[in-house]
Design an enzyme around this catalytic site. Structure first.
Site, PDB file in Angstrom:
ATOM      1  CG  HIS A  13      -4.581  -0.537   3.947  1.00 37.86           C
ATOM      2  ND1 HIS A  13      -4.943  -0.479   2.426  1.00 37.86           N
ATOM      3  CD2 HIS A  13      -3.911   0.001   5.043  1.00 37.86           C
ATOM      4  CE1 HIS A  13      -4.638   0.725   2.456  1.00 37.86           C
ATOM      5  NE2 HIS A  13      -3.750   1.062   4.385  1.00 37.86           N
ATOM      6  CG  ASN A  14      -6.449  -1.655  -0.800  1.00 40.22           C
ATOM      7  OD1 ASN A  14      -6.026  -1.697  -0.005  1.00 40.22           O
ATOM      8  ND2 ASN A  14      -6.507  -1.706  -1.852  1.00 40.22           N
ATOM      9  CE  LYS A  45      -2.926  -2.539  -0.186  1.00 44.34           C
ATOM     10  NZ  LYS A  45      -3.369  -2.205  -1.567  1.00 44.34           N
ATOM     11  CD  GLU A  94      -7.321   3.340   0.627  1.00 45.01           C
ATOM     12  OE1 GLU A  94      -6.469   2.741   1.036  1.00 45.01           O
ATOM     13  OE2 GLU A  94      -8.042   3.652  -0.852  1.00 45.01           O
ATOM     14  CB  SER A 109      -0.674  -0.186   0.891  1.00 42.82           C
ATOM     15  OG  SER A 109      -1.619   1.167   1.275  1.00 42.82           O
TER      16      SER A 109
HETATM   17  P1  NBP Z   1      -1.569  -2.147 -14.015  1.00 40.74           P
HETATM   18  O1  NBP Z   1      -2.125  -2.410 -12.630  1.00 40.74           O
HETATM   19  O2  NBP Z   1      -1.475  -1.094 -14.986  1.00 40.74           O
HETATM   20  O3  NBP Z   1      -0.439  -3.232 -14.872  1.00 40.74           O
HETATM   21  C1  NBP Z   1       0.356  -3.256 -16.076  1.00 40.74           C
HETATM   22  C2  NBP Z   1       1.401  -3.385 -16.112  1.00 40.74           C
HETATM   23  O4  NBP Z   1       0.731  -5.603 -16.418  1.00 40.74           O
HETATM   24  C3  NBP Z   1       2.680  -4.080 -16.832  1.00 40.74           C
HETATM   25  O5  NBP Z   1       3.709  -4.015 -16.131  1.00 40.74           O
HETATM   26  C4  NBP Z   1       1.702  -4.848 -18.129  1.00 40.74           C
HETATM   27  O6  NBP Z   1       2.834  -4.774 -18.863  1.00 40.74           O
HETATM   28  C5  NBP Z   1       1.384  -6.106 -17.137  1.00 40.74           C
HETATM   29  N1  NBP Z   1       0.690  -7.019 -18.158  1.00 40.74           N
HETATM   30  C6  NBP Z   1      -1.072  -6.535 -18.724  1.00 40.74           C
HETATM   31 BR1  NBP Z   1      -1.799  -5.289 -18.625  1.00 40.74          BR
HETATM   32  N2  NBP Z   1      -1.133  -7.899 -18.863  1.00 40.74           N
HETATM   33  C7  NBP Z   1       0.072  -8.551 -19.252  1.00 40.74           C
HETATM   34  C8  NBP Z   1       0.165 -10.116 -19.563  1.00 40.74           C
HETATM   35  N3  NBP Z   1      -0.973 -10.844 -19.553  1.00 40.74           N
HETATM   36  N4  NBP Z   1       1.399 -11.191 -19.172  1.00 40.74           N
HETATM   37  C9  NBP Z   1       2.094  -9.877 -18.234  1.00 40.74           C
HETATM   38  N5  NBP Z   1       2.217  -8.765 -18.272  1.00 40.74           N
HETATM   39  C10 NBP Z   1       1.247  -8.176 -18.425  1.00 40.74           C
HETATM   40  O7  NBP Z   1       0.384  -1.888 -12.822  1.00 40.74           O
HETATM   41  P2  NBP Z   1       0.314  -0.872 -12.308  1.00 40.74           P
HETATM   42  O8  NBP Z   1      -0.487   0.108 -11.608  1.00 40.74           O
HETATM   43  O9  NBP Z   1       2.097  -0.771 -11.396  1.00 40.74           O
HETATM   44  O10 NBP Z   1      -0.034  -2.208 -10.908  1.00 40.74           O
HETATM   45  C11 NBP Z   1       0.002  -3.435 -10.854  1.00 40.74           C
HETATM   46  C12 NBP Z   1      -0.213  -4.080  -9.981  1.00 40.74           C
HETATM   47  O11 NBP Z   1      -0.291  -3.221  -8.240  1.00 40.74           O
HETATM   48  C13 NBP Z   1      -1.430  -4.475  -9.567  1.00 40.74           C
HETATM   49  O12 NBP Z   1      -2.413  -5.712  -9.308  1.00 40.74           O
HETATM   50  C14 NBP Z   1      -2.539  -2.955  -8.970  1.00 40.74           C
HETATM   51  O13 NBP Z   1      -3.962  -3.828  -8.291  1.00 40.74           O
HETATM   52  C15 NBP Z   1      -1.259  -2.994  -7.988  1.00 40.74           C
HETATM   53  N6  NBP Z   1      -1.320  -1.753  -6.650  1.00 40.74           N
HETATM   54  C16 NBP Z   1      -1.393  -1.010  -7.698  1.00 40.74           C
HETATM   55  C17 NBP Z   1      -1.696   0.508  -6.627  1.00 40.74           C
HETATM   56  C18 NBP Z   1      -1.600   2.267  -7.377  1.00 40.74           C
HETATM   57  O14 NBP Z   1      -1.438   2.244  -6.926  1.00 40.74           O
HETATM   58  N7  NBP Z   1      -1.039   2.133  -8.732  1.00 40.74           N
HETATM   59  C19 NBP Z   1      -1.064   0.485  -5.253  1.00 40.74           C
HETATM   60  C20 NBP Z   1      -0.936  -0.971  -4.927  1.00 40.74           C
HETATM   61  C21 NBP Z   1      -1.119  -1.795  -5.381  1.00 40.74           C
HETATM   62  P3  NBP Z   1       2.852  -4.314 -20.349  1.00 40.74           P
HETATM   63  O15 NBP Z   1       3.737  -2.945 -20.246  1.00 40.74           O
HETATM   64  O16 NBP Z   1       3.326  -5.185 -20.802  1.00 40.74           O
HETATM   65  O17 NBP Z   1       1.440  -3.754 -21.197  1.00 40.74           O
END
Ligand code: NBP
Length: 481
Positions: free
Chosen positions: A187-188, A184, A191, A130
């Site tokens: 937690h959300n 987690k 939130e 988080s």
């Molecule tokens: P995203 O949730 O937007 O996912 C994008 C990533 O997933 C890219 O690296 C993309 O690769 C990859 N991907 C996808 Br889409 N489909 C795929 C597949 N079939 N095979 C391999 N790779 C694949 O990214 P994020 O916002 O960085 O979040 C990552 C994780 O962290 C998620 O589970 C999210 O829920 C969690 N999270 C996010 C936050 C936040 O604030 N954003 C906070 C806490 C947790 P590509 O580049 O090749 O498309």
């Protein structure tokens, strides 16, 4: 030192990229991989000087770049993409390697994946992370599940990159299999409840005082120096104080009033229903977002449904300061209820799945890095320091704080009802408080009705056993079921 990387990160969108940089900045060598290699290249081009990165293009190269036992962090979109990466990765790994999913997975998926990988001799760690983008880079709150054995090798790394509060890392081993992702998720959910309550406080003050967002920003900034001090209250002051550059209007007035959601609030509520734990604060917050997102229905209701007179909505000038203080106390009391319910949910899941979660430690690791970080959490940590209270509401500090705010809370909810201001969070929290402390609940009548129409039986207050009244007979005699 070996040329092999100590840890690898696959999935380099905002979260993975920043987590990888955080690891490198803390002295760990990090192998990098992304499905499409552009993200890997740009990370190295822009931040390659921050530490030791080992960029790779294929998963085979990535796996070969890691020291053993391998530690592989997956940070991709939750759901099918996570399964796709695991399926591709697993045949390349060796016994004892650790796969860590830091995405927002549903804990049931984590349980399934952990069981599956355990059968293949691999460790699977579902780790809640988080703090958003910034937290991932500067120090998130990390909630790892999985085996104790995997934590022994992974824990020191995660504890180093996590947020630190008073010298304590915001990372602890939560428990086996899905425990980390469960915590987690809650937690959300908390939130969601926290934000809903803050939004209701804003609405009450704005309508009641006729204050501008800038004036309200000052009130929230002041609250942030007291018991309510938290990241969310702090940024509420920031958002309310912000002016839209394009129109010169308060920013909050140019934003469409339809709240979106990614689903973790919904998961929390769905899970709570299965566990039989009333998380009314989180549920109301989730439903309030859903309601806001029905503009056509809202427009029809706005045109058709009358509300109270405008006069009923305004707080008299001489009561303004007292009203602000009442809202602050009602917000605090409602927040205690939301946390008490979330903690009940974690306790219930811990029992159900045999996770043995240390609930006080969860408050400790939420004190920094994460979105719900707050002064309040120190109090929760203290409440669980010696024994597990039946509810956070009866732990002495919270019992007294809520008792102190009780009358204010009732006045605010009464004002909201009279003024026609929707306060599902404040109102349901008060109803929960009153239900929990009631001598007798009308549940007795519900049992009577169930017995009448469905012969569902009831228990008596004066003796053991289950009973049924023969409602159709003239004398309505009672039989033991
Ligand atoms: P995203 O949730 O937007 O996912 C994008 C990533 O997933 C890219 O690296 C993309 O690769 C990859 N991907 C996808 Br889409 N489909 C795929 C597949 N079939 N095979 C391999 N790779 C694949 O990214 P994020 O916002 O960085 O979040 C990552 C994780 O962290 C998620 O589970 C999210 O829920 C969690 N999270 C996010 C936050 C936040 O604030 N954003 C906070 C806490 C947790 P590509 O580049 O090749 O498309």
């Amino acid at each position: 030192m070996s040329d092999l990387a100590q840890i690898g990160v696959s999935g380099l969108a905002v979260m993975g990229r920043n987590l990888a940089r955080n690891l490198a900045r803390n002295g760990f060598s990090v192998a990098l991989h992304n499905r499409t290699s552009a993200k890997t290249k740009s990370l190295v081009a822009e931040h390659g000087d921050e530490g030791t990165f080992v960029p790779t293009e294929t998963l085979e190269e990535f796996v070969a770049a890691l020291e053993r036992p391998r530690r592989v962090v997956i940070m991709v979109k939750a759901g099918a993409p996570t399964d796709a990466v695991i399926d591709e990765l697993v045949p390349l790994l060796d016994e004892g390697d650790i796969v860590i999913d830091c995405g927002n997975a549903h804990y049931a998926d984590t349980r399934r994946r952990e069981a599956d990988l355990r059968e293949r001799g691999l460790h699977f760690v579902g780790a809640g992370v988080s703090g958003g983008e910034e937290g991932a880079l500067l120090g998130p709150s990390i909630m790892p599940g999985g085996s104790k054995e995997s934590y022994a090798t992974l824990g020191p790394m995660f504890e180093k990159i996590a947020a630190q509060v008073d010298g304590t890392p915001c990372c602890v081993h939560v428990g086996p299999d899905g425990a980390g992702h469960f915590v987690k998720m809650v937690h959300n959910g908390i939130e969601y409840a926290d934000m809903q309550l803050i939004a209701e406080a804003y609405d009450l003050l704005r309508d009641g005082l006729g204050a501008t967002p800038a004036e309200l920003a000052e009130i929230f900034a002041e609250w942030n120096s007291g018991d309510l001090s938290s990241f969310l209250i702090e940024i509420t002051a920031e958002v309310l104080g912000h002016t839209d550059a394009a129109t010169g209007s308060p920013f909050v007035d140019v934003v469409v009033d339809e709240a979106e959601q990614k689903g973790t609030g919904r998961w929390t509520v769905q899970t709570a229903l299965d566990l039989g734990v009333p998380v009314t604060g989180i549920a109301e917050a989730t439903f309030a977002r859903a309601l806001s997102a029905h503009p056509d229905q809202r427009a029809a209701a706005r045109a058709a449904l009358p509300g109270p007179s405008e006069a009923a909505q305004k707080v008299p000038a001489e009561e303004r300061d007292a009203f602000v203080d009442d809202v602050r106390k009602a917000l605090y009391a409602s927040k205690v209820v939301a946390y008490a319910q979330g903690y009940d949910q974690m306790a219930a899941a811990s029992t159900e799945y045999g996770w043995d979660i240390d609930l006080g430690a969860m408050a400790t690791i939420w004190r920094g890095g994460c979105i719900i970080r707050a002064r309040f959490l120190d109090r929760i940590k203290d409440a669980y320091a010696t024994e597990r209270p039946a509810s956070l509401l009866v732990a002495p500090y919270f019992r007294d704080a809520v008792a102190d705010g009780q009358q204010a809370w009732r006045r605010v909810v009464a004002h909201a009802a009279r003024a026609g201001i929707p306060t599902p969070g404040f109102s349901s929290a008060l109803a929960y408080y009153d239900a929990l402390r009631a001598d007798r609940l009308p549940a007795a009548l519900i049992q009577g009705l169930r017995d009448y129409f469905g012969a569902h039986t009831y228990r008596r207050t004066d003796r053991d056993g289950s009973f049924h009244t023969l409602w159709a007979t003239p004398d309505r005699s009672e039989v033991e079921a």
